[in-house]
Motif scaffolding. Structure first.
Motif, PDB file in Angstrom:
ATOM      1  N   VAL A   5       0.861  -1.189   0.000  1.00  0.00           N
ATOM      2  CA  VAL A   5       0.000   0.000   0.000  1.00  0.00           C
ATOM      3  C   VAL A   5       0.893   1.234   0.000  1.00  0.00           C
ATOM      4  O   VAL A   5       1.853   1.326   0.765  1.00  0.00           O
ATOM      5  N   LEU A   6       0.571   2.176  -0.889  1.00  0.00           N
ATOM      6  CA  LEU A   6       1.335   3.425  -0.978  1.00  0.00           C
ATOM      7  C   LEU A   6       0.447   4.582  -0.544  1.00  0.00           C
ATOM      8  O   LEU A   6      -0.665   4.736  -1.046  1.00  0.00           O
ATOM      9  N   VAL A   7       0.915   5.387   0.390  1.00  0.00           N
ATOM     10  CA  VAL A   7       0.137   6.568   0.784  1.00  0.00           C
ATOM     11  C   VAL A   7       0.953   7.826   0.507  1.00  0.00           C
ATOM     12  O   VAL A   7       2.141   7.898   0.824  1.00  0.00           O
ATOM     13  N   ALA A   8       0.304   8.801  -0.131  1.00  0.00           N
ATOM     14  CA  ALA A   8       0.977  10.046  -0.520  1.00  0.00           C
ATOM     15  C   ALA A   8       0.726  11.109   0.545  1.00  0.00           C
ATOM     16  O   ALA A   8      -0.416  11.413   0.881  1.00  0.00           O
ATOM     17  N   ILE A   9       1.824  11.670   1.052  1.00  0.00           N
ATOM     18  CA  ILE A   9       1.743  12.573   2.198  1.00  0.00           C
ATOM     19  C   ILE A   9       2.232  13.966   1.803  1.00  0.00           C
ATOM     20  O   ILE A   9       3.342  14.115   1.295  1.00  0.00           O
ATOM     21  N   ASP A  10       1.408  14.980   2.057  1.00  0.00           N
ATOM     22  CA  ASP A  10       1.888  16.353   1.844  1.00  0.00           C
ATOM     23  C   ASP A  10       1.669  17.231   3.075  1.00  0.00           C
ATOM     24  O   ASP A  10       1.808  18.457   3.009  1.00  0.00           O
ATOM     25  N   GLY A  11       1.286  16.600   4.175  1.00  0.00           N
ATOM     26  CA  GLY A  11       1.132  17.334   5.433  1.00  0.00           C
ATOM     27  C   GLY A  11      -0.238  17.971   5.618  1.00  0.00           C
ATOM     28  O   GLY A  11      -0.490  18.591   6.648  1.00  0.00           O
ATOM     29  N   SER A  12      -1.130  17.819   4.646  1.00  0.00           N
ATOM     30  CA  SER A  12      -2.467  18.422   4.742  1.00  0.00           C
ATOM     31  C   SER A  12      -3.410  17.511   5.529  1.00  0.00           C
ATOM     32  O   SER A  12      -3.109  16.337   5.762  1.00  0.00           O
ATOM     33  N   GLU A  13      -4.569  18.078   5.898  1.00  0.00           N
ATOM     34  CA  GLU A  13      -5.540  17.280   6.659  1.00  0.00           C
ATOM     35  C   GLU A  13      -6.070  16.093   5.843  1.00  0.00           C
ATOM     36  O   GLU A  13      -6.108  14.968   6.357  1.00  0.00           O
ATOM     37  N   PRO A  14      -6.467  16.302   4.572  1.00  0.00           N
ATOM     38  CA  PRO A  14      -6.918  15.130   3.797  1.00  0.00           C
ATOM     39  C   PRO A  14      -5.835  14.052   3.685  1.00  0.00           C
ATOM     40  O   PRO A  14      -6.139  12.860   3.695  1.00  0.00           O
ATOM     41  N   SER A  15      -4.572  14.470   3.591  1.00  0.00           N
ATOM     42  CA  SER A  15      -3.513  13.456   3.480  1.00  0.00           C
ATOM     43  C   SER A  15      -3.308  12.747   4.822  1.00  0.00           C
ATOM     44  O   SER A  15      -2.975  11.556   4.851  1.00  0.00           O
ATOM     45  N   ASN A  16      -3.551  13.437   5.934  1.00  0.00           N
ATOM     46  CA  ASN A  16      -3.528  12.754   7.244  1.00  0.00           C
ATOM     47  C   ASN A  16      -4.653  11.729   7.326  1.00  0.00           C
ATOM     48  O   ASN A  16      -4.463  10.626   7.854  1.00  0.00           O
ATOM     49  N   ASN A  17      -5.835  12.117   6.804  1.00  0.00           N
ATOM     50  CA  ASN A  17      -6.959  11.173   6.788  1.00  0.00           C
ATOM     51  C   ASN A  17      -6.622   9.972   5.904  1.00  0.00           C
ATOM     52  O   ASN A  17      -6.960   8.834   6.237  1.00  0.00           O
ATOM     53  N   ALA A  18      -5.956  10.254   4.776  1.00  0.00           N
ATOM     54  CA  ALA A  18      -5.547   9.171   3.870  1.00  0.00           C
ATOM     55  C   ALA A  18      -4.596   8.222   4.602  1.00  0.00           C
ATOM     56  O   ALA A  18      -4.705   6.994   4.469  1.00  0.00           O
ATOM     57  N   LEU A  19      -3.680   8.795   5.384  1.00  0.00           N
ATOM     58  CA  LEU A  19      -2.729   7.972   6.133  1.00  0.00           C
ATOM     59  C   LEU A  19      -3.454   7.051   7.117  1.00  0.00           C
ATOM     60  O   LEU A  19      -3.131   5.862   7.223  1.00  0.00           O
ATOM     61  N   ASP A  20      -4.463   7.594   7.825  1.00  0.00           N
ATOM     62  CA  ASP A  20      -5.237   6.764   8.762  1.00  0.00           C
ATOM     63  C   ASP A  20      -5.848   5.565   8.044  1.00  0.00           C
ATOM     64  O   ASP A  20      -5.778   4.433   8.532  1.00  0.00           O
ATOM     65  N   HIS A  21      -6.453   5.828   6.882  1.00  0.00           N
ATOM     66  CA  HIS A  21      -7.067   4.738   6.109  1.00  0.00           C
ATOM     67  C   HIS A  21      -6.009   3.741   5.649  1.00  0.00           C
ATOM     68  O   HIS A  21      -6.215   2.531   5.725  1.00  0.00           O
ATOM     69  N   ALA A  22      -4.878   4.263   5.164  1.00  0.00           N
ATOM     70  CA  ALA A  22      -3.818   3.391   4.648  1.00  0.00           C
ATOM     71  C   ALA A  22      -3.281   2.488   5.753  1.00  0.00           C
ATOM     72  O   ALA A  22      -3.036   1.292   5.533  1.00  0.00           O
ATOM     73  N   VAL A  23      -3.125   3.039   6.952  1.00  0.00           N
ATOM     74  CA  VAL A  23      -2.610   2.254   8.081  1.00  0.00           C
ATOM     75  C   VAL A  23      -3.594   1.132   8.422  1.00  0.00           C
ATOM     76  O   VAL A  23      -3.193  -0.023   8.615  1.00  0.00           O
TER      77      VAL A  23
END
Ligand SMILES: Nc1ncnc2c1ncn2[C@@H]1O[C@H](COP(=O)(O)OP(=O)(O)OP(=O)(O)O)[C@@H](O)[C@H]1O
Ligand SMILES: [Mg+2]
Length: 153
Positions: A5-23
């Motif tokens: 699984v690859l998660v793209a991070i740019d420090g924004s709130e949606p990307s933090n939410n994406a990280l939660d889902h990816a984890v």
């Protein structure tokens, strides 16, 4: 089904939410999780009638400074995320990648070449809100990447 699984991070709130889902997904599927952050190259406009000397040179300095700063910011974001995941999900295999270039191209190339089974991204990022539901990075990746993508708001 999902091994990588690859998660793209740019420090924004949606990307933090994406990280939660990816984890959560990576944990459920015992997949390897890769976090990727891309330091964006900034373009400088050059105005020929103002001379090629002074303007571009100072702008180039600002650009280098911006990129150095973003490198530190993203290093920090990735390290913090990795530490948090290690603590909460000690069995999850997680790696962090920091690259430089055009985020959409780097994310797409990485996903295609590394056999990523799922890309997780935020719908929007740190760019100013333009009225689009998707930002230009997520739009371009959805457009050009053949791998499955989960967009998180
Ligand atoms: N530099 C980056 N490195 C890694 N992932 C990124 C980067 N930029 C964006 N992303 C990913 O793409 C998602 C959507 O961001 P995007 O850049 O498309 O929107 P935006 O910043 O609001 O708009 P724009 O960049 O077009 O001004 C983010 O939540 C993140 O998952
Ligand atoms: Mg953006």
């Amino acid at each position: 089904m999902y091994k990588k699984v690859l998660v793209a991070i740019d420090g924004s709130e949606p990307s933090n939410n994406a990280l939660d889902h990816a984890v959560e997904i990576a944990t459920k599927f015992k997949a390897k999780l890769t976090m990727i952050a891309v330091i964006q190259r900034v373009m400088i406009p050059i105005f020929p009638d103002e001379g090629f000397g002074g303007v571009p040179l100072s702008a180039a300095k600002d650009m280098a400074q911006y990129q150095d700063k973003m490198r530190l910011v993203y290093q920090n974001v990735l390290e913090e995320a990795q530490a948090k995941i290690k603590e909460e999900h000690p069995d999850l295999e997680v790696e962090a990648i920091l690259k430089e270039g055009r985020p959409s191209a780097i994310i797409t190339d990485y996903a295609e070449n590394d056999g990523v089974d799922l890309i997780v991204m935020g719908s929007r990022g740190i760019g100013g809100y333009t009225g689009w539901i998707l930002g230009s990075t997520s739009r371009k990746v959805v457009d050009s990447c053949t791998r499955p993508i989960l967009i998180v708001k």
